[in-house]
Design an enzyme around this catalytic site. Structure first.
Site, PDB file in Angstrom:
ATOM      1  N   ASP A 103       0.831  -1.204   0.000  1.00  0.00           N
ATOM      2  CA  ASP A 103       0.000   0.000   0.000  1.00  0.00           C
ATOM      3  C   ASP A 103       0.869   1.259   0.000  1.00  0.00           C
ATOM      4  O   ASP A 103       2.021   1.232   0.438  1.00  0.00           O
ATOM      5  CB  ASP A 103      -0.892   0.041   1.246  1.00  0.00           C
ATOM      6  CG  ASP A 103      -1.935  -1.065   1.229  1.00  0.00           C
ATOM      7  OD1 ASP A 103      -2.252  -1.574   0.147  1.00  0.00           O
ATOM      8  OD2 ASP A 103      -2.428  -1.397   2.322  1.00  0.00           O
TER       9      ASP A 103
HETATM   10  N1  URA Z   1      -1.265  -5.852   4.035  1.00  0.00           N
HETATM   11  C1  URA Z   1      -1.717  -4.596   3.970  1.00  0.00           C
HETATM   12  O1  URA Z   1      -2.715  -4.263   4.620  1.00  0.00           O
HETATM   13  N2  URA Z   1      -1.082  -3.708   3.205  1.00  0.00           N
HETATM   14  C2  URA Z   1       0.033  -4.021   2.501  1.00  0.00           C
HETATM   15  O2  URA Z   1       0.580  -3.168   1.821  1.00  0.00           O
HETATM   16  C3  URA Z   1       0.508  -5.341   2.573  1.00  0.00           C
HETATM   17  C4  URA Z   1      -0.159  -6.231   3.339  1.00  0.00           C
END
Ligand code: URA
Length: 246
Positions: A103
């Site tokens: 993310d």
């Molecule tokens: N889980 C998440 O919530 N975000 C990420 O970027 C990776 C795993």
């Protein structure tokens, strides 16, 4: 003859799945004709263009472990003009793309490669590639909450059941009233860890992926990358071939 998405991946442009997306979007041409049919097969040396740019064959494969900073998108282009992972690889002569996703507000380990087949292996749920996350959380995370992460929680509208392969409390800081916990998962739905923490009533402040299998980012500063060593690539292929280490 091979399926078009396989040829595109083999040329190192992107993963097979991504190639299918591009085909569905009508962005792939063979000999000047748009191909959207997923079953279409061609000779390996067929003339392919993506977004009207010819796709040259590239046999040399590159693999990097990148330490993605927060506030960077895991795509090659961003319509909102935010910093992308590609901005960090401008000096590399081949086009590299991210294996999987982190993310925008999550930092940590991300593999970048031009090997589409390898990317498909890493992302395929069948191989259960283990990812270790470290989370800074508000308050004192309890052993009960950790047990909940390990025994399993339901996430998403379909109540998908998911559990951490391992989890634990690393530290509680009384002054800031925050905890640092870790968890290991082998799945990767969108916002997977964030949703698991919500399901366990844990309030997340910051999330970082500290390792993909044995590839730890402790020795890679934020915003930097290092090439994978041949024995690391070999070890990952060992996992794909079912020779998992314990
Ligand atoms: N889980 C998440 O919530 N975000 C990420 O970027 C990776 C795993």
């Amino acid at each position: 003859m091979n399926r078009l998405q396989k040829i595109i991946a083999a040329r190192g442009y992107c993963s097979r799945r991504k190639a299918e997306e591009l085909m569905a979007q009508g962005r792939v041409k063979v000999n000047g004709n748009v191909i959207t049919e997923m079953g279409s097969s061609f000779e390996d040396d067929v003339e392919i263009a993506i977004d009207n740019k010819p796709l040259v064959s590239d046999n040399e494969k590159y693999y990097y472990l990148f330490h993605k900073p927060r506030m960077v998108v895991t795509t090659l282009q961003d319509p909102q003009d935010r910093r992308t992972v590609a901005d960090f690889f401008k000096s590399e002569k081949v086009r590299l793309y991210p294996v999987g996703r982190l993310d925008y507000d999550v930092s940590g380990a991300l593999i970048m490669t031009n090997d589409g087949e390898f990317a498909d292996y890493i992302m395929h749920p069948r191989y259960g590639i283990r990812k270790t996350y470290q989370a800074l959380c508000q308050g004192k995370v309890s052993k009960y909450q950790i047990r909940k992460l390990m025994s399993g929680v339901n996430i998403d509208d379909d109540n998908y059941f998911t559990k951490a392969l391992d989890a634990g409390i690393l530290k509680y800081d009384e002054e800031t009233d925050t905890s640092i916990i870790f968890l290991i998962i082998s799945e990767g739905r969108k916002h997977h860890v964030k949703k698991m923490l919500i399901a366990a009533d844990i309030v997340l402040e910051k999330l970082k992926r500290i390792a993909i299998e044995f590839l730890n980012i402790a020795d890679v500063p934020s915003g930097k990358y290092r090439p994978l060593k041949p024995h690391e690539i070999k070890a990952l292929y060992g996992i794909f071939k079912g020779q998992r280490r314990n």
